[in-house]
Motif scaffolding. Structure first.
Motif, PDB file in Angstrom:
ATOM      1  N   GLN A 298       0.821  -1.213   0.000  1.00 31.35           N
ATOM      2  CA  GLN A 298       0.000   0.000   0.000  1.00 31.35           C
ATOM      3  C   GLN A 298       0.855   1.264   0.000  1.00 31.35           C
ATOM      4  O   GLN A 298       0.598   2.192  -0.773  1.00 31.35           O
ATOM      5  N   VAL A 299       1.891   1.300   0.849  1.00 24.25           N
ATOM      6  CA  VAL A 299       2.745   2.496   0.865  1.00 24.25           C
ATOM      7  C   VAL A 299       3.540   2.600  -0.438  1.00 24.25           C
ATOM      8  O   VAL A 299       3.857   3.706  -0.893  1.00 24.25           O
ATOM      9  N   GLN A 302       1.106   4.238  -2.861  1.00 28.78           N
ATOM     10  CA  GLN A 302       0.923   5.656  -2.558  1.00 28.78           C
ATOM     11  C   GLN A 302       2.142   6.474  -2.994  1.00 28.78           C
ATOM     12  O   GLN A 302       2.004   7.579  -3.527  1.00 28.78           O
ATOM     13  N   GLU A 305       2.183   6.552  -6.874  1.00 23.31           N
ATOM     14  CA  GLU A 305       1.140   7.467  -7.325  1.00 23.31           C
ATOM     15  C   GLU A 305       1.596   8.914  -7.142  1.00 23.31           C
ATOM     16  O   GLU A 305       1.340   9.770  -7.987  1.00 23.31           O
ATOM     17  N   GLY A 306       2.290   9.182  -6.035  1.00 21.88           N
ATOM     18  CA  GLY A 306       2.783  10.532  -5.756  1.00 21.88           C
ATOM     19  C   GLY A 306       4.106  10.849  -6.415  1.00 21.88           C
ATOM     20  O   GLY A 306       4.713  11.894  -6.159  1.00 21.88           O
TER      21      GLY A 306
END
Length: 383
Positions: A298-299, A302, A305-306
């Motif tokens: 998950q991290v 994220q 995506e960033g």
């Protein structure tokens, strides 16, 4: 021999030492680290991947390290070649044509059970290492009186809990001996001082990658060299070994995609860090660690995506799962340090991000649509 065992079939390669890039510039200042990270985050993906391969500006060889009288701290991330470097030094030492009597001691500090807190110099040299058949006192006296003829390697050191190791590192014992330490970046502050020269082991240069893959894969190397993802991944010698082992398989199923290679690498890393040798045990271990692995995934999603490689918080506390990350400690004040975490390679981050997306299929449509925009086109590699 252990590495050769990873290669199946009759074509097991002769795994001799391949040149590593050694950086002698010392620690990079915090402002430069931040500047480099900021610049890297704005790069296109091919350029970003290329930054992983170190440039071999002025080659320093194991022979050079063996000849110098300076004490050395060899710093590097896991699998980058620190142990291979010190073992090549040992090999060169045994092959020298020298009539002078000198001593070389190598200690694998990861075998912690061998190092007791209050052991003596005699215990360290003759019990842990090797005891002379005769004249032990005479040999020990010669070592003490001629410590300039002694080289001691502490490979994989994490602390100075053993008093005799501490005294040797701090030169309270054998003051003229040459001490060589290998450690990870997050441990180096405990050993680095004015008495030691810091060298960072940065892995394979592009030429070394090609040399290594030629030796291990022959013509099959073209499959790896034609993929920028795999080429840049191979700057870490341990990953180069895993990629070569994957592509060397004579029996099906040979990996046909980068994803399959990464699955093998991830499973191998989990197997190594969990000591699960059987496939059944490894599968059970992965199932039991599902929650922790998905938190890491998950991290990773994220961050991808960033469009960043920096993780400011750890997703879990499991050391086996966290072995895919490395800490980056920045000194922001005299007594204050800021720690961020990064994946060992950008494509490893993308792999975990893609795994999270697979487990959250309701997000797939959104990510596909984002891929069509100029701002988020970097997500297509995740797909």
């Amino acid at each position: 021999m252990a590495n050769k065992a990873l290669f199946v079939g009759s074509n097991r390669p002769d795994l001799s030492y391949t040149s590593l890039v050694l950086d002698t510039q010392g620690n990079i200042c915090p402002s430069k680290i931040k500047k480099l990270k900021s610049k890297k985050s704005k790069m296109s993906r091919p350029k970003k991947l290329r930054t992983y391969i170190p440039e071999n500006k002025a080659e320093t060889s194991p022979s050079d390290l063996l000849k110098t009288d300076e004490n050395i701290v060899l710093v590097g991330k896991p699998g980058i070649g620190k142990t291979a470097l010190t073992q090549e030094m040992l090999k060169l030492w045994t092959e020298r044509d020298s009539e002078e009597l000198d001593y070389m001691f190598y200690f694998d500090m990861r075998v912690t059970s061998e190092f007791t807190k209050n052991m003596s110099l005699e215990d360290l040299l003759f019990s842990v290492f090797s005891e002379p058949d005769t004249g032990k006192e005479e040999v020990l006296d010669d070592i003490k009186n001629n410590s300039d003829k002694v080289t001691i390697i502490f490979d994989g050191i994490t602390d100075l809990s053993s008093s005799v190791v501490q005294k040797l590192v701090k030169k309270d014992l054998l003051p003229d001996a040459k001490i060589i330490i290998t450690c990870r970046p997050d441990d180096e502050d405990d050993f680095f001082s004015r008495d030691f020269v810091r060298m960072e082991v940065k892995g394979f240069s592009e030429q070394s990658i090609k040399t290594y893959l030629s030796a291990t894969l022959g013509q099959e190397r073209k499959k790896v060299l034609s993929s920028l993802e795999l080429l840049t991944l191979c700057h870490v010698p341990e990953y180069a070994l895993m990629v070569a082992a994957c592509f060397s398989s004579e029996d099906p199923p040979q990996p046909c995609t980068i994803t399959e290679v990464y699955i093998n690498i991830v499973r191998f890393c989990l197997q190594t860090n969990s000591n699960k040798t059987k496939t059944k045990d490894l599968n059970s271990f992965i199932n039991n660690k599902g929650k922790e692995l998905l938190s890491l995934a998950q991290v990773a999603f994220q961050a991808t995506e960033g469009k960043t490689v920096n993780l400011t918080e750890l997703p879990c506390e499991d050391s086996c799962v966290l072995s895919f990350l490395k800490p980056l400690v920045i000194k922001v004040a005299l007594t204050e340090r800021e720690t961020t975490y990064v994946f060992l390679h950008y494509t490893m981050q993308e792999f975990f991000a893609a795994m999270w997306l697979l487990k959250n299929p309701d997000k797939v449509k959104d990510v596909f649509q984002q891929c069509l925009t100029q701002e988020m086109k970097h997500l297509r590699h995740l797909i």
